[in-house]
Enzyme design. Structure first.
Site, PDB file in Angstrom:
ATOM      1  CB  CYS A   1      -0.921   0.017   1.207  1.00  0.00           C
ATOM      2  SG  CYS A   1      -2.169  -1.244   1.104  1.00  0.00           S
ATOM      3  CG  HIS A   2       0.531   3.711   2.045  1.00  0.00           C
ATOM      4  ND1 HIS A   2      -0.402   2.958   2.703  1.00  0.00           N
ATOM      5  CD2 HIS A   2      -0.150   4.596   1.298  1.00  0.00           C
ATOM      6  CE1 HIS A   2      -1.616   3.372   2.362  1.00  0.00           C
ATOM      7  NE2 HIS A   2      -1.485   4.368   1.514  1.00  0.00           N
TER       8      HIS A   2
END
Lengths: 176, 414
Positions: free
Chosen positions: A140-141
């Protein structure tokens, strides 16, 4: 005059008392309306899970569900254990010794939820992107976790959480 | 504006009888028939009507969808497919609702940039502006909750990521997040409360819109020149002039809306949301709908969890205080030569953040989103206060009438 004053004081007292009483009563009435949103009895009841570790081979990992969350169980290879132990703990974003994160060096048990914003990191299956430190990588990040599940690089603030668990026998654990 | 004397004449016995008991016809007549409106409004001023149209479309289609939707982790996804395949006209109604959300935000953003360009937030329209910011905040929450109801992969992980923002709060973050979830992860109780609130919020928005229009009708519309209407020559009545103009704009907007609904209903969506929610697998790349991308870019630009969340929230909340951050005496950017390039730089910043929000936060993309995030805040906190103090604005016309009539006389000469 003095009786007027007394009357005023009495009225002030009545006003303040009535006001405070209403405020307390209102707050009490509000609480059930707020608390009903907290995890209910059925959610709390899903307490423990037992897992048989005997089929897991060296370097293999499995994912099981506990309280609606994925739990990663990984049988670490000697290299992975060495890597996790050799790190200078002081350099880590969330310093923690590998020894404090396992009950048995071979078995790493973690809640498989990125401490950044709750995604499931990849790295459980062979061929998955396991990040720069050979543990897990959150797509995701971009958080990288090492072979002890510690955060090494990226926005996540903390290491992957270790759930409460105990070895029931040498090849069986109870989570929760 | 609201104190102009009423020209309402009840036309028959019933309306006379009603007027003495509930003067609602008089109220409507005063506010939407002979309401004096600046004569120089351009098409950017039609977005209020367009947004009202969008809100009505969302409420009507949403109430219908709720008749067929099941808010349960096991059935939500299949009930959406049931709407798409089995319910009479269900696909049309759902696509209208989904595309409608995008159209609503498109119109709202244009409406906001209009306000920013023409200084519509400046005195005496601060409350009007603040109500508008409250509306966009409610719209953001409503759209987010509605998207989650589909219970596809992107829905589920959007809820997971966004609710996890609350864990950034020190000490009580974990408890607040579990309170929101109603469990130890996103699940059935979460889905149920999201539906309940998704149904409630549009009515809060409708109430805020009522206040927004009330505030507008107290101070009157701003206009492209930014000079207040003073004499009757500066204004025309709302009906028929702006009713027709707004109506025409709504129809043109509806064409675009219909094009998306009929020809590209999924164009603005994400293919991952065609998979049912799976709590054991995160999609490789989580992105929100297009209208959240700039805020998402700001969240990811900052490599610290708590600060990232604070920056994202601040990006919206800073709008509340711009009436006091902008020090310029002149409203319209058309008369502000020094501010004008900065305004367009801000527009480019928002578009660039939107582009970057869809990219992986790595390398140059990350660096670029950090630079644009910096400018986003510099624009409000530094540029707005500073330029207002040092700028010499162009000469404003004395009145709206003078500006408009001057233009026509020049046009006639040419």
């Amino acid at each position: 005059m003095s009786s007027d004053n007394n009357d005023e004081n009495r009225r002030d007292f009545l006003m303040v008392a009535a006001g405070s009483f209403t405020a307390v009563g209102g707050a009490c009435a509000l609480w059930p309306l707020i608390d009903q949103m907290n995890p209910d009895a059925s959610a709390k009841a899903l307490a423990t899970v037992e897992v048989d570790l005997s089929p897991i081979k060296d370097g293999q990992a499995i994912t099981i569900m506990w309280r609606g969350k994925p739990v990663f169980i990984r049988k670490r290879t000697a290299d992975e254990i060495k890597e996790a132990k050799d790190v200078d703990v002081a350099d880590l974003p969330d310093p923690q010794d590998d020894g404090d994160r396992v009950k048995n060096d071979e078995w790493l048990v973690l809640i498989g939820i990125c401490t950044h914003l709750g995604c499931i990191p990849s790295g459980q299956k062979t061929g998955d992107n396991s990040g720069e430190y050979g543990g897990w990588f959150c797509p995701c990040h971009g958080s990288h976790y090492d072979t002890s599940g510690r955060i090494r690089k990226g926005p996540a603030p903390r290491n992957l959480e270790v759930p409460p668990y105990a070895f029931v026998t040498d090849t069986k654990i109870k989570i929760g | 504006m609201s104190d102009h004397s009423s020209s309402y004449e009840p036309s028959n016995g019933f309306t006379r009888w009603l007027d003495e008991r509930l003067p609602i016809m008089r109220l409507m007549h005063g506010q939407f028939i002979d309401f004096p409106t600046p004569r120089n409004l351009n098409y950017l001023w039609t977005f209020g009507a367009i947004l009202t149209f969008c809100l009505m479309v969302q409420i009507i289609t949403g109430i219908i969808l709720a008749m067929h939707y099941v808010p349960h982790g096991m059935h939500a996804w299949s009930s959406v497919e049931h709407i798409m395949r089995d319910v009479n006209w269900g696909d049309l109604i759902r696509y209208t609702h989904a595309v409608g959300a995008s159209m609503f935000f498109l119109a709202a953003y244009i409406h906001m940039f209009r306000g920013l360009y023409y200084g519509s937030y400046k005195s005496p329209r601060e409350i009007l502006w603040i109500l508008g910011v409250m509306i966009i905040l409610c719209m953001i929450m409503t759209a987010f909750m509605g998207y989650s109801l589909v219970w596809g992969q992107m829905s589920f992980w959007a809820v997971t990521v966004i609710t996890n923002l609350f864990t950034a709060i020190p000490v009580v973050g974990e408890s607040i997040t579990q309170w929101i979830w109603g469990g130890y992860s996103v699940g059935d109780p979460t889905l149920n409360r999201l539906l309940s609130l998704h149904y409630l919020f549009p009515f809060i928005i409708a109430a805020l819109v009522g206040l927004h229009i009330w505030a507008l009708h107290v101070v009157g519309s701003n206009n492209p020149v930014g000079v207040e209407a003073k004499t009757p020559k500066d204004s025309v009545s709302f009906f028929p002039f702006y009713v027709i103009k707004d109506g025409f704009a709504v129809i043109v907007f509806a064409l675009l809306f219909a094009w998306f609904v009929f020809y590209a209903p999924n164009y603005l969506g994400h293919s991952d949301n065609f998979n049912e929610a799976n709590p054991l697998q995160t999609p490789p790349h989580i992105v929100p709908e297009w209208y959240f991308l700039p805020f998402y870019a700001i969240l990811r630009a900052i490599p610290d969890k708590l600060l990232g969340v604070i920056a994202m929230v601040a990006a919206i909340c800073v709008l509340f205080v711009i009436p006091w951050l902008d020090t310029s005496k002149v409203r319209s950017t058309s008369y502000r030569p020094l501010y004008k390039p900065f305004f367009w730089l801000f527009v480019i910043t928002c578009l660039a953040l939107g582009y970057l929000g869809a990219k992986a936060p790595e390398g140059y993309y990350l660096l670029a989103s950090q630079l644009f995030t910096a400018y986003y805040f510099i624009h409000f906190l530094v540029v707005m206060p500073l330029i207002g103090m040092i700028e010499t604005p162009k000469q404003l016309p004395d009145s709206i009438a003078e500006d408009v009539l001057e233009d026509t006389s020049e046009a006639e000469k040419a």
